[in-house]
Design an enzyme around this catalytic site. Structure first.
Site, mmCIF file in Angstrom:
data_model
loop_
_atom_site.group_PDB
_atom_site.id
_atom_site.type_symbol
_atom_site.label_atom_id
_atom_site.label_comp_id
_atom_site.label_asym_id
_atom_site.label_seq_id
_atom_site.Cartn_x
_atom_site.Cartn_y
_atom_site.Cartn_z
ATOM 1 N N SER A 116 0.852 -1.192 0.000
ATOM 2 C CA SER A 116 0.000 0.000 0.000
ATOM 3 C C SER A 116 0.884 1.237 0.000
ATOM 4 C CB SER A 116 -0.886 0.016 1.241
ATOM 5 O OG SER A 116 -1.417 1.333 1.399
ATOM 6 N N HIS A 161 -1.298 -1.333 -4.267
ATOM 7 C CA HIS A 161 -2.565 -1.008 -3.598
ATOM 8 C C HIS A 161 -2.601 0.498 -3.318
ATOM 9 C CE1 HIS A 161 -6.049 -2.071 -1.038
ATOM 10 N NE2 HIS A 161 -5.607 -1.144 -0.202
ATOM 11 N N ASP A 216 -4.756 3.598 -1.722
ATOM 12 C CA ASP A 216 -5.807 3.893 -0.745
ATOM 13 C C ASP A 216 -6.360 5.306 -0.927
ATOM 14 O OD1 ASP A 216 -6.014 1.525 0.908
ATOM 15 O OD2 ASP A 216 -3.961 1.948 1.541
ATOM 16 N N MET A 250 -9.015 8.016 0.362
ATOM 17 C CA MET A 250 -9.806 8.343 1.557
ATOM 18 C C MET A 250 -10.376 9.751 1.440
ATOM 19 S SD MET A 250 -7.332 6.915 4.553
ATOM 20 C CE MET A 250 -6.497 5.337 4.416
ATOM 21 N N MET A 283 -12.178 4.362 -0.039
ATOM 22 C CA MET A 283 -12.778 4.551 1.283
ATOM 23 C C MET A 283 -13.466 5.903 1.221
ATOM 24 S SD MET A 283 -9.578 2.987 3.385
ATOM 25 C CE MET A 283 -8.512 3.166 1.951
ATOM 26 N N MET A 316 -11.186 -6.287 5.600
ATOM 27 C CA MET A 316 -10.380 -5.344 6.391
ATOM 28 C C MET A 316 -10.022 -5.992 7.724
ATOM 29 S SD MET A 316 -10.096 -2.702 4.423
ATOM 30 C CE MET A 316 -9.096 -1.815 5.621
ATOM 31 N N ASP A 353 -6.516 -6.621 4.182
ATOM 32 C CA ASP A 353 -5.979 -5.260 4.240
ATOM 33 C C ASP A 353 -5.924 -4.759 5.672
ATOM 34 O OD1 ASP A 353 -5.101 -2.758 3.641
ATOM 35 O OD2 ASP A 353 -6.890 -2.125 2.537
HETATM 36 C C1 DX5 Z 1 -6.187 1.233 5.847
HETATM 37 C C2 DX5 Z 1 -5.724 0.989 4.426
HETATM 38 C C3 DX5 Z 1 -4.639 -0.016 4.321
HETATM 39 C C4 DX5 Z 1 -3.375 0.372 5.009
HETATM 40 C C5 DX5 Z 1 -2.555 -0.809 5.329
HETATM 41 O O1 DX5 Z 1 -7.272 2.061 5.841
HETATM 42 O O2 DX5 Z 1 -6.805 0.562 3.617
HETATM 43 O O3 DX5 Z 1 -4.389 -0.333 2.954
HETATM 44 O O4 DX5 Z 1 -2.609 1.265 4.264
HETATM 45 O O5 DX5 Z 1 -1.451 -0.384 6.052
HETATM 46 P P1 DX5 Z 1 -0.710 -1.310 7.092
HETATM 47 O O6 DX5 Z 1 -0.194 -2.502 6.305
HETATM 48 O O7 DX5 Z 1 0.373 -0.450 7.622
HETATM 49 O O8 DX5 Z 1 -1.717 -1.729 8.109
HETATM 50 ZN ZN ZN Z 2 -6.431 -0.354 1.567
#
Ligand code: DX5
Ligand code: ZN
Length: 229
Positions: free
Chosen positions: A12, A37, A39, A41, A72, A141, A176
């Site tokens: 990620s 990946h 993310d 938000m 997200m 998750m 994740d």
């Molecule tokens: C959390 C994200 C994840 C996150 C994972 O909201 O969707 O993808 O970046 O990070 P780690 O591996 O550090 O938990």
């Molecule tokens: Zn993620």
């Protein structure tokens, strides 16, 4: 994108240098990442903000393989075309993000992109029971979404339940949150094949010193495959 159930490590970029996304994507792929990946938000569905489709489009030319976009955000539907045009290979939307996840998955596939559905830790496997033929990936998750570096919440029982529900359909199970060498074996044994890892991949390295990325990716993969290094 061809389908298989081999373990795939998806770093990620939430844990990467935000001033260097292009170089970070190239570095993790060169070091053995299978997917990247991404993310997204919105500060509304989750209590944190990252970036949107323009950044995804800018990153795209720096990724040779799969760009896995985890939305997200709420609402999702008005932004699907923008993320598809940005070059996403997979777009995942949360089942909790609105009342019409079925329509959202149809719209993602309609945009020519693989459709993923993400489940927060508190959401049961049964939430996707009527979506299995509309989805290419179920993202389980193992933290409450919003931040990297959180503690893993064991969802192995949910993963097993999903694996049984999926049967022989070509649907990936992605994990994740909090994935590292200690937690990867649990979810791999339960039936997951795509392991997202942020902090556990990027720790110790940088674009000018990417070797640790490779060591971390190989260690997580080996742990998931049951061969501790
Ligand atoms: C959390 C994200 C994840 C996150 C994972 O909201 O969707 O993808 O970046 O990070 P780690 O591996 O550090 O938990
Ligand atoms: Zn993620």
């Amino acid at each position: 994108m061809t389908f298989d159930r081999k373990i795939k490590i998806a770093p990620s970029i939430l844990a990467s240098d935000f001033a260097n996304f292009g170089a970070e994507c190239e570095a993790i792929e060169a070091q053995g990442a299978d997917w990247v990946h991404v993310d997204v938000m919105d500060g509304h569905f989750v209590p944190n903000l990252t970036f949107g489709p323009a950044t995804c489009a800018a990153i795209r030319p720096h990724i040779k393989g799969v760009m896995d976009v985890h939305l997200m955000i709420a609402p999702v539907d008005p932004y699907i075309d923008a993320f598809a045009q940005a070059g996403a290979d997979v777009i995942s939307a949360h089942v909790e993000a609105g009342p019409h996840i079925h329509r959202t998955l149809q719209a993602i596939r309609g945009a020519g992109v693989k459709a993923g559905v993400a489940l927060n830790p508190g959401t049961p496997a049964s939430a996707v029971a009527h979506l299995l033929d509309l989805t290419d990936l179920i993202c389980v998750m193992t933290v409450n979404p919003g931040f990297g570096g959180q503690k893993f919440i064991d969802m192995s029982a949910k993963v097993k339940e999903l694996r049984a529900m999926i049967g022989d359909r070509p649907v990936h199970i992605e994990i994740d949150g909090g994935v590292d060498v200690n937690t990867a074996p649990l979810v791999a044994q339960a039936g997951a094949d795509v392991l997202v890892a942020g902090s556990a991949v990027f720790k110790g390295g940088s674009v000018s010193n990417p070797g640790p990325y490779g060591e971390n990716i190989r260690a997580i993969r080996a742990a998931a495959e049951g061969v501790y290094v």
